[in-house]
Design a protein around this motif. Structure first.
Motif, PDB file in Angstrom:
ATOM      1  N   VAL A  80       0.853  -1.188   0.000  1.00 22.99           N
ATOM      2  CA  VAL A  80       0.000   0.000   0.000  1.00 22.99           C
ATOM      3  C   VAL A  80       0.889   1.238   0.000  1.00 22.99           C
ATOM      4  CG1 VAL A  80      -1.715   1.328   1.287  1.00 22.99           C
ATOM      5  CG2 VAL A  80      -1.934  -1.153   1.138  1.00 22.99           C
ATOM      6  N   ASP A  81       0.544   2.188  -0.825  1.00 21.66           N
ATOM      7  CA  ASP A  81       1.217   3.478  -0.902  1.00 21.66           C
ATOM      8  C   ASP A  81       0.480   4.449   0.009  1.00 21.66           C
ATOM      9  OD1 ASP A  81       2.168   6.002  -1.640  1.00 21.66           O
ATOM     10  OD2 ASP A  81       1.183   5.976  -3.593  1.00 21.66           O
ATOM     11  N   VAL A  82       1.176   5.015   1.006  1.00 16.01           N
ATOM     12  CA  VAL A  82       0.559   5.906   1.982  1.00 16.01           C
ATOM     13  C   VAL A  82       1.307   7.233   2.008  1.00 16.01           C
ATOM     14  CG1 VAL A  82      -0.211   3.963   3.392  1.00 16.01           C
ATOM     15  CG2 VAL A  82       1.955   5.084   3.923  1.00 16.01           C
ATOM     16  N   ALA A  83       0.634   8.268   2.539  1.00 15.88           N
ATOM     17  CA  ALA A  83       1.257   9.593   2.588  1.00 15.88           C
ATOM     18  C   ALA A  83       0.964  10.328   3.882  1.00 15.88           C
ATOM     19  CB  ALA A  83       0.810  10.426   1.391  1.00 15.88           C
ATOM     20  N   SER A  84       0.444   9.627   4.892  1.00 14.57           N
ATOM     21  CA  SER A  84       0.145  10.266   6.166  1.00 14.57           C
ATOM     22  C   SER A  84       0.209   9.221   7.273  1.00 14.57           C
ATOM     23  CB  SER A  84      -1.251  10.903   6.152  1.00 14.57           C
ATOM     24  OG  SER A  84      -2.254   9.896   6.123  1.00 14.57           O
ATOM     25  N   VAL A  85       0.298   9.705   8.507  1.00 10.09           N
ATOM     26  CA  VAL A  85       0.276   8.789   9.653  1.00 10.09           C
ATOM     27  C   VAL A  85      -1.026   8.009   9.675  1.00 10.09           C
ATOM     28  CG1 VAL A  85       0.185   8.680  12.179  1.00 10.09           C
ATOM     29  CG2 VAL A  85       1.900  10.121  11.056  1.00 10.09           C
ATOM     30  N   THR A 104       5.003   8.054   0.409  1.00  9.99           N
ATOM     31  CA  THR A 104       5.259   9.078  -0.600  1.00  9.99           C
ATOM     32  C   THR A 104       4.719  10.415  -0.104  1.00  9.99           C
ATOM     33  OG1 THR A 104       3.187   8.518  -1.727  1.00  9.99           O
ATOM     34  CG2 THR A 104       5.168   7.392  -2.483  1.00  9.99           C
ATOM     35  N   GLY A 105       4.754  11.405  -0.961  1.00 10.25           N
ATOM     36  CA  GLY A 105       4.254  12.725  -0.585  1.00 10.25           C
ATOM     37  C   GLY A 105       5.378  13.669  -0.226  1.00 10.25           C
ATOM     38  N   PRO A 110       7.484  14.596  10.703  1.00  9.09           N
ATOM     39  CA  PRO A 110       8.458  13.784  11.444  1.00  9.09           C
ATOM     40  C   PRO A 110       7.852  12.528  12.062  1.00  9.09           C
ATOM     41  CG  PRO A 110       8.774  16.112  11.924  1.00  9.09           C
ATOM     42  CD  PRO A 110       7.531  16.015  11.093  1.00  9.09           C
ATOM     43  N   ALA A 111       6.608  12.621  12.526  1.00  6.36           N
ATOM     44  CA  ALA A 111       5.959  11.437  13.107  1.00  6.36           C
ATOM     45  C   ALA A 111       5.755  10.356  12.052  1.00  6.36           C
ATOM     46  CB  ALA A 111       4.623  11.824  13.732  1.00  6.36           C
ATOM     47  N   LEU A 112       5.481  10.764  10.820  1.00  7.87           N
ATOM     48  CA  LEU A 112       5.320   9.793   9.739  1.00  7.87           C
ATOM     49  C   LEU A 112       6.650   9.124   9.415  1.00  7.87           C
ATOM     50  CD1 LEU A 112       3.724   8.459   7.442  1.00  7.87           C
ATOM     51  CD2 LEU A 112       4.129  10.515   6.066  1.00  7.87           C
ATOM     52  N   LEU A 113       7.723   9.905   9.357  1.00  5.59           N
ATOM     53  CA  LEU A 113       9.035   9.322   9.089  1.00  5.59           C
ATOM     54  C   LEU A 113       9.436   8.347  10.190  1.00  5.59           C
ATOM     55  CD1 LEU A 113      11.032  12.435   7.787  1.00  5.59           C
ATOM     56  CD2 LEU A 113      10.033  10.573   6.442  1.00  5.59           C
ATOM     57  N   ALA A 116       7.404   5.176   9.874  1.00  4.69           N
ATOM     58  CA  ALA A 116       7.805   4.434   8.683  1.00  4.69           C
ATOM     59  C   ALA A 116       9.109   3.676   8.915  1.00  4.69           C
ATOM     60  CB  ALA A 116       7.954   5.391   7.504  1.00  4.69           C
ATOM     61  N   VAL A 117      10.067   4.327   9.548  1.00  2.62           N
ATOM     62  CA  VAL A 117      11.347   3.667   9.808  1.00  2.62           C
ATOM     63  C   VAL A 117      11.169   2.503  10.776  1.00  2.62           C
ATOM     64  CG1 VAL A 117      13.630   3.978  10.845  1.00  2.62           C
ATOM     65  CG2 VAL A 117      12.724   5.701   9.274  1.00  2.62           C
ATOM     66  N   ARG A 118      10.392   2.699  11.830  1.00  2.00           N
ATOM     67  CA  ARG A 118      10.196   1.646  12.830  1.00  2.00           C
ATOM     68  C   ARG A 118       9.531   0.398  12.242  1.00  2.00           C
ATOM     69  NH1 ARG A 118      11.162   3.293  18.033  1.00  2.00           N
ATOM     70  NH2 ARG A 118      11.487   5.533  18.288  1.00  2.00           N
TER      71      ARG A 118
END
Length: 452
Positions: A80-85, A104-105, A110-113, A116-118
């Motif tokens: 799935v391609d997502v762009a928000s928390v 993407t986006g 910062p919360a999204l990054l 995503a990393v976790r």
């Protein structure tokens, strides 16, 4: 503009269920046909396999917020391609594995990054400051990621040539700087390749840019980076109608065909017919020879060992749902009628683009009609705004529309249902009904399980 036939939609229309649901909900609603999503996903995988290309498909969640499509992606092994928390949490909550997410986006929160990393999601880096934020996020100890923070998996998003004013992607100088920083970042980053998003649906420019990204992967590998995949985004067209109907409409339409003599620029309409669409368009793209190459894109990808990533939205949602409104008022005008339905144009998002959704809605009369002919009508919304029309065009209905009838707009799952829905006038948002079985004796349905 007649739509191409779809057996599942026609079975739902003939079942008698829609008037009951309209009565139960007391307003407009969408019904979803998730088996169409499965069919479209299967077709894309078959196109990849037939071309000998290793690929992975992500569903672009922005195209439809319904949970059922994330569920079907998870069940089918797609991403799935997502762009928000919110989108990321929804996808995880409906079974999509973290490593099967692509984020993407622009200018990501910062919360999204962090999230995503976790969860090991792939991140399409859109700017140098975003790349720096990821490096800082992954704290290093002796050159290795510390604690439960893992290396950030990234793609570098490239600014397409010919789009110098786009706010998305890295320019040539920025891309060179980003690659230098990726090399210096060591274990903080896994630079897995490159991505792009192109406007329009032409195949040749997409093949040309994909070939350029393959070349970037080969050059990045020389510098010790993984660079094993490219993402070409979405942009696979969908055909809603046949060629004659589409070209005839474009040639003949004028202001007299619309309420209040409204005009639309032809170029603002979505191309409702495409010679190749969906999986066939993907197959055609893979068979296209990029400029300067003597072999098709498929061969270039396989020979280079590059994995092709796709992020389709509309193409996965072709024939995967429809939108239902009830007529709650009819006004006579000179030569046509204005219908007012129990919803707003915000539930058909094409108005957002100064255009409108052109496939003809199906009229389901509340009572049998013996009369037959052509009864033109535009379709207005239940708000106090002159501009709030679902359809400015005077639709040639085959029988006279009356209060209590239903209008079913077909094939709306791709971007039409909820891109800009709003509870204006405190009207509730239309619910989504999942048709889990459309065959006899009757469709089986449930409400979608969207968390929010």
């Amino acid at each position: 503009m007649p739509v191409l036939p779809d057996a599942a939609t026609e079975r739902v229309l003939a079942s008698g269920l829609l008037p009951e649901l309209a009565h139960a909900f007391g307003g407009p609603f969408h019904f979803l046909l998730p088996e169409a999503f499965d069919t479209n996903l299967r077709g894309m995988r078959e196109a990849l396999a037939s071309a000998g290309v290793d690929g992975f498909v992500y569903f672009a969640k922005k195209a439809n917020k319904a949970a059922v499509f994330a569920e079907r992606a998870a069940a089918g092994g797609a991403g799935v391609d997502v762009a928000s928390v919110g989108e990321l949490r929804e996808a995880l909550g409906h079974g999509v594995r973290g490593e099967h997410l692509v984020v993407t986006g622009p200018a990501k929160d910062p919360a999204l990054l962090d999230l995503a990393v976790r969860h090991g999601a792939l991140i399409a880096v859109d700017a140098l400051d975003e790349l720096d934020a990821l490096v800082a996020l992954v704290a290093l100890v002796d050159g290795q990621p510390a604690g439960r923070i893992r290396p950030a998996r990234i793609l570098l998003r490239c600014l397409p040539p010919g789009q110098p004013h786009s706010r998305f992607g890295l320019s040539e100088p920025e891309l060179a700087t980003a690659l230098d920083r990726c090399v210096r970042a060591g274990g903080a980053l896994r630079m897995e390749g490159f991505s792009f998003h192109l406007s329009g649906y032409a195949l040749q420019p997409r093949a040309d840019l994909a070939a350029r990204l393959v070349g970037l992967c080969l050059a990045a590998r020389v510098r010790g980076l993984e660079a094993s995949r490219i993402s070409i985004g979405g942009g696979l067209p969908v055909s809603y109608t046949d060629a004659d109907s589409w070209h005839g409409f474009l040639a003949e339409q004028h202001s007299g065909h619309y309420h209040a003599a409204k005009t639309f620029r032809t170029g603002d309409f979505y191309p409702y017919h495409s010679p190749v669409a969906g999986p066939e368009a993907l197959a055609a793209l893979l068979a296209t020879r990029p400029e300067g190459h003597g072999q098709p894109l498929s061969r270039l990808l396989s020979d280079s060992g590059v994995l092709l990533l796709l992020e389709p939205g509309r193409a996965l949602l072709h024939q995967a749902g429809a939108t239902v409104f009830r007529v709650q008022g009819v006004k006579e005008r000179a030569g046509y009628r204005i219908l007012t339905v129990d919803g707003t144009s915000l539930s058909l998002s094409e108005q957002w683009f100064n255009s409108e959704y052109l496939p003809d809605p199906v009229l389901l009369p509340q009572t049998p009609r013996a009369e037959r002919g052509t009864f033109p009508a535009s379709v207005g919304a239940a708000t106090c705004l002159e501009s709030d029309l679902l359809t400015w065009r005077k639709i040639p209905f085959p029988s006279r529309p009356r209060t209590g009838d239903l209008l079913v707009y077909p094939n709306t799952a791709g971007y039409q249902m909820d891109s800009n829905e709003s509870p204006f006038h405190d009207l509730p948002l239309p619910p989504k009904v999942v048709m889990e079985r459309t065959g006899p004796p009757r469709p089986r349905w449930r409400l979608d399980r969207h968390f929010t």
